[in-house]
Enzyme design. Structure first.
Site, PDB file in Angstrom:
ATOM      1  N   ASP A  96     109.013  25.037  29.956  1.00 22.48           N
ATOM      2  CA  ASP A  96     108.054  26.104  29.679  1.00 22.48           C
ATOM      3  C   ASP A  96     108.775  27.414  29.375  1.00 22.48           C
ATOM      4  O   ASP A  96     109.951  27.601  29.698  1.00 22.48           O
ATOM      5  CB  ASP A  96     107.122  26.277  30.880  1.00 22.48           C
ATOM      6  CG  ASP A  96     105.715  26.690  30.469  1.00 22.48           C
ATOM      7  OD1 ASP A  96     105.540  27.202  29.346  1.00 22.48           O
ATOM      8  OD2 ASP A  96     104.786  26.508  31.283  1.00 22.48           O
TER       9      ASP A  96
ATOM     10  N   ASP B 147      97.376  26.136  26.074  1.00 23.34           N
ATOM     11  CA  ASP B 147      96.842  26.152  27.434  1.00 23.34           C
ATOM     12  C   ASP B 147      95.337  25.957  27.449  1.00 23.34           C
ATOM     13  O   ASP B 147      94.754  25.655  28.494  1.00 23.34           O
ATOM     14  CB  ASP B 147      97.181  27.490  28.114  1.00 23.34           C
ATOM     15  CG  ASP B 147      98.600  27.533  28.646  1.00 23.34           C
ATOM     16  OD1 ASP B 147      99.238  26.469  28.728  1.00 23.34           O
ATOM     17  OD2 ASP B 147      99.076  28.632  28.973  1.00 23.34           O
TER      18      ASP B 147
END
Length: 726
Positions: free
Chosen positions: A477, A547
């Site tokens: 990430d 997301d």
């Protein structure tokens, strides 16, 4: 694939269905003559005609009044020597002079493709590649530039980049160093971009080109949620299924720029590469600088043809061969299930339910390391928090094994928390200038990956974890972008190198880890889709698309992403409702159908679901395995655009046209929409096909020309059709 005619100084590059023709004109400048559909071996120098305009000055090596670089199509545009359009490179000499004229010196044609090491590049392992390298020299500064063109057999993607060499005795500076440039003749073009924001990435926007410059860029140190490093140029007749278009995609994950400039003569200059804002690279005598590759695509089969060309190219030439066509694991990730609030018991309960419904891999997300119970601390301390996880990672990993599942783990290697042991030991390792203060985002700072010693330290931490535990999957990430673009380790005259050195540090770490752990599947992520680009795909076969996992927003996000990237690159999960991002509720069927159009998985607490929901998920997983090979290998056809209609619909067709898979969504129910038809694409017109869910068998031509009536559904309802050749 690449031919040179010494009599005419003409180069002809041929791909699957395109020709790229250029020549060295009588003044030594490399000039584009044709980029478009395939042409024969004719002498195209008749196309070199030059328009004469007043106020277009003549450079000192032409000496013919009215002949100006401002009017000549260029393969690499000079600066300050009669061309008023944007240059491809700006070279600064010791005295501050920046004018340049790039003239032909020599060329080579070689089999294969260049290997640029840790800088992502098109792979040549499968053969079928030729590379033309044309050496230019700046008549003013003495800088040498090699333009590389790689043509791949059976592909409509042309690969380009530039390599600079300082062959002088002094220092030169690059204030701009784009990867490619080409000029197209006057026509009626529209420009397609994939813009957006966090949780709504890669929204296609198409606007007409007009005089002046359209610039797509990111100055965030990452390719960004806001603007993808891709540009499309569509001719007036271009549609989804027909007409001509061009694509330009950068194989780069840092700050970038792509520009399209309409000149006074209505020609269009397209170029791009590393963002030049703040960029300044020092080259001492004998030093080289290599720019990122650009992937140029041409299609005469509409926007869909360009998308399929890119999808094939990424699978064949960019994504790691070890994973490009390998079935991806179906995962369950605990992030939206637990966030930071978990222990071994909670995690194992999710594993138990995942095993029952057929999930392959459990992925433990943020919060397993350091002192990390909220977003304010712990980043940079990559050691297991055994107070939180009693028995450590092995307590979860061994449970996964008992249930026949594999284990994956989340890292954020480029980040550091102020409240961490790493920051307390090395506060100067954070990007920025202490006296200016830090712009914090999510309570975190960015590690200075322009410094090799920091990359080495993080490599050791991450590799120690991957060596010590049985881990098959890593989610990498990056949850903030760079603000203070300053390195404490770089001298003042080299601060302009920071952003490129940073992304090269990221690539170096990714290269080392993927080589050291070749059996681990690495998934890219950056707050979702904030770094979804070809550079990341070189190391990470799939990327967390967004997301936002809402079953309606996702059809737009995935539709836009599919314009420039293959379905297999998109990580697509089913999440809980009401959705954590949009608060919208859509059916589990819709969420599963939409998530089936990529590398699928689940992002919720399976232990809290009703029995009927778990059974539905079990059937979803079984159905996904049936079509997973199509997702990895098939040809995508976008049948209905959710941005301009009430329907989303796509079709994936096997390469041999033996089967197809259709997924559609009716966005809002409409009582008058019950007689809508959708026409399929890509089938064998003469063959018979059965559409299982409709109980009909028809010729491919019938399905493609007469179509099928769409089902009438409730809001955000979806349908799927499995189609097979009889």
């Amino acid at each position: 694939m690449i031919a040179f005619d010494a009599k005419t100084n003409l180069f002809h590059l041929r791909g699957a269905s395109y020709s790229y023709v250029m020549f060295v004109n009588e003044w030594g400048y490399l000039q584009c003559l044709h980029y478009g559909g395939r042409v024969g071996g004719d002498n195209l120098t008749y196309l070199k005609q030059i328009d004469f305009k007043s106020f277009s000055p003549t450079p000192p090596d032409i000496l013919i009044e009215g002949v100006s670089l401002d009017l000549i199509p260029s393969e690499y545009a000079s600066f300050g020597q009669s061309d008023f359009r944007a240059p491809s490179a700006v070279i600064e000499q010791a005295d501050g002079a920046r004018m340049s004229r790039f003239r032909y010196c020599s060329h080579e044609i070689e089999e294969g493709a260049p290997d640029w090491g840790a800088l992502p590049h098109a792979r040549a392992e499968k053969g079928g590649a030729q590379t033309l390298s044309v050496r230019l020299k700046d008549a003013v500064s003495g800088m040498e530039i090699v333009l590389h063109y790689t043509v791949f057999e059976h592909s409509d993607v042309l690969v380009r980049n530039a390599e600079f060499y300082n062959g002088t005795n002094g220092k030169l500076y690059l204030n701009k160093a784009f990867s490619f440039c080409f000029d197209l003749p006057a026509d009626d073009y529209s420009l397609l971009r994939l813009a957006g924001r966090h949780q709504l990435e890669r929204m296609p926007e198409c606007t007409p080109l007009a005089h002046g410059t359209i610039r797509l860029s990111s100055e965030r140190g990452a390719s960004s949620h806001q603007m993808n490093p891709f540009m499309g140029l569509l001719k007036k007749d271009c549609t989804e299924h027909g007409g001509e278009c061009y694509g330009a995609a950068l194989c780069y994950s840092g700050s970038f720029a792509l520009t399209a400039e309409v000149s006074q003569s209505d020609t269009v200059r397209v170029q791009g590469g590393i963002c030049e804002e703040g960029f300044r690279w020092s080259l001492s005598a004998g030093e080289r600088f290599v720019t990122p590759q650009a992937f140029l695509a041409y299609s005469d089969r509409g926007l869909g043809g360009m998308s399929r060309a890119y999808a094939d190219f990424y699978r064949e030439r960019v994504i790691s061969p070890a994973f490009a066509y390998k079935r991806r694991p179906i995962v369950v990730n605990n992030w939206e299930a637990t966030y930071f609030d978990f222990d071994v018991e909670k995690l194992n309960a999710i594993v138990d339910e995942g095993a029952k419904i057929g999930i392959d891999t459990f992925v433990l997300d943020d919060g397993w390391f350091g002192i990390r119970n909220d977003p304010t601390s712990g980043l940079g301390d990559w050691s297991v928090n055994e107070e939180k996880l009693k028995g450590g990672l092995n307590a979860v990993i061994s449970h996964c094994k008992e249930k026949g599942m594999q284990f994956g783990l989340w890292f954020e290697p480029e980040m550091i928390s102020k409240n961490s042991e790493l920051f307390r030991s090395h506060p100067d390792w954070a990007v920025g200038k202490v006296s200016a203060g830090y712009c914090e985002s999510r309570h975190q700072l960015v590690l200075d990956f322009s410094r090799p010693e920091i990359v080495e330290a993080i490599y050791k931490q991450v590799s120690d974890i991957l060596s010590a535990y049985d881990i098959s999957y890593v989610k990498w990430d990056m949850n903030r972008h760079i603000t203070e673009q300053f390195s404490a380790a770089l001298p003042a005259d080299r601060q302009g190198e920071f952003t490129h050195r940073f992304i090269m540090g990221v690539y170096t770490l990714a290269d080392r880890l993927t080589r050291a752990f070749p059996n681990v599947l690495f998934e890219g992520c950056s707050g979702g889709g904030g770094r979804f680009d070809a550079g990341m795909l070189y190391y990470f076969p799939q990327i967390w698309t967004s997301d936002n996992t809402d079953g309606y927003d996702r059809v737009k996000i995935q539709y836009g992403t599919s314009i420039a990237y293959p379905l297999s690159a998109m990580s697509c999960h089913v999440s809980v409702c009401p959705n954590h991002q949009t608060k919208r509720t859509v059916s589990l069927k819709t969420r599963g159908d939409v998530a089936s159009l990529g590398a699928t998985g689940y992002e919720l607490d399976l232990s809290k679901l009703r029995a009927e929901e778990k059974e539905e998920m079990r059937l979803q997983i079984k159905a996904y395995r049936r079509v997973s090979r199509l997702i990895l290998e098939g040809d995508l056809y976008r049948l209905s655009d959710p941005f301009h209609s009430n329907y989303f619909c796509v079709q994936i067709v096997a390469k041999d046209r033996s089967e197809a898979y259709v997924v559609g969504e009716e966005i809002l129910t409409n009582s008058d929409d019950n007689l809508r038809r959708i026409r399929l694409q890509g089938l064998d017109g003469a063959a018979d096909y059965t559409v299982e869910e409709l109980g009909i068998t028809l010729k491919g031509d019938t399905l493609m020309r007469a179509g099928c009536i769409l089902p009438h559904l409730s809001d955000f309802g979806t349908w799927v059709w499995h189609i097979r050749k009889v």
